[in-house]
Design an enzyme around this catalytic site. Structure first.
Site, short mmCIF file in Angstrom:
data_model
loop_
_atom_site.label_atom_id
_atom_site.label_comp_id
_atom_site.label_asym_id
_atom_site.label_seq_id
_atom_site.Cartn_x
_atom_site.Cartn_y
_atom_site.Cartn_z
N TYR A 68 -22.57 4.45 59.26
CA TYR A 68 -23.80 4.07 58.56
C TYR A 68 -23.55 3.92 57.06
O TYR A 68 -24.09 3.01 56.42
CB TYR A 68 -24.89 5.13 58.81
CG TYR A 68 -26.16 4.86 58.04
CD1 TYR A 68 -27.07 3.91 58.49
CD2 TYR A 68 -26.43 5.54 56.85
CE1 TYR A 68 -28.24 3.65 57.77
CE2 TYR A 68 -27.60 5.29 56.14
CZ TYR A 68 -28.48 4.34 56.60
OH TYR A 68 -29.63 4.08 55.89
N GLU A 69 -22.72 4.79 56.50
CA GLU A 69 -22.43 4.75 55.06
C GLU A 69 -21.32 3.76 54.70
O GLU A 69 -20.80 3.79 53.59
CB GLU A 69 -22.09 6.17 54.57
CG GLU A 69 -23.30 7.08 54.63
CD GLU A 69 -23.03 8.49 54.10
OE1 GLU A 69 -21.84 8.86 53.93
OE2 GLU A 69 -24.01 9.20 53.87
N GLY B 125 -35.62 14.73 60.89
CA GLY B 125 -35.07 14.93 59.55
C GLY B 125 -35.85 15.97 58.78
O GLY B 125 -35.27 16.87 58.15
N TYR C 113 -36.84 11.36 50.89
CA TYR C 113 -36.67 12.55 50.06
C TYR C 113 -37.81 12.69 49.05
O TYR C 113 -38.29 13.79 48.80
CB TYR C 113 -35.31 12.54 49.37
CG TYR C 113 -34.15 12.62 50.34
CD1 TYR C 113 -34.18 13.48 51.43
CD2 TYR C 113 -33.02 11.83 50.18
CE1 TYR C 113 -33.13 13.55 52.32
CE2 TYR C 113 -31.96 11.90 51.06
CZ TYR C 113 -32.02 12.76 52.13
OH TYR C 113 -30.97 12.83 53.01
#
Length: 165
Positions: A32-33, A104, A138
């Site tokens: 994913y990164e 999450g 976040y």
């Protein structure tokens, strides 16, 4: 993997025997990164660091419908300014099929309770500059970007040279 959006998520500490699932999620996070070949961790290295005689790294796993779908891998640091430990979140990963289920948030809420129980003054983590979806999430939970601080790193040959004096 099929998950129900309303199924309750269960968060638990990682335990010996979870190494394959942890590694699977670390690899998925690296993909994913955009760094699919960067993972050097192995099941034995995870077993040694997470479950050895004096572990300094910890993990919590999220389960939905009996399947492991999320990972929060963390360790403790220290802030001289607060005079208290900090919990550093190294990796947070939720499988695609489990996104939008609260997984999450459940992982982060568990870590917040862990941080408070250990006397931590804060939780810290890094976010890739292009990951706007993560930044939005976040911000939604009340986190903020630490302005003025840049991550720095030394590794490989430079680390070897510095260690050699």
């Amino acid at each position: 993997m099929q998950t129900q959006k309303n199924a309750p998520v269960t968060i638990r500490p990682a335990r010996p025997g979870d190494e394959a699932d942890i590694l699977r999620m670390v690899v998925a996070l690296a993909v994913y990164e955009r760094e699919p070949d960067a993972v050097k961790a192995t099941e034995p290295s995870l077993k040694a660091t997470l479950f050895g005689d004096d572990p300094q790294v910890f993990a919590h796993l999220a389960e939905l419908d009996g399947e492991i779908v999320g990972l929060a891998l963390w360790f403790l640091t220290y802030s001289t300014w607060t005079g208290a430990p900090s919990l550093y979140l190294e990796d947070l990963f939720v499988a695609d099929a489990a996104r939008g289920t609260g997984t999450g948030r459940a992982l982060l809420s568990t870590l917040a309770r862990e941080a408070k129980s250990r006397g931590c003054a804060r939780m810290d983590w890094a976010v890739l500059d292009w990951n706007d979806k993560a930044k939005q999430f976040y911000r939604h939970i009340g986190a903020h970007h630490s302005v003025g601080w840049e991550p720095w790193r030394i590794e490989g040959e430079a680390l070897e040279a510095l260690a050699a004096g």
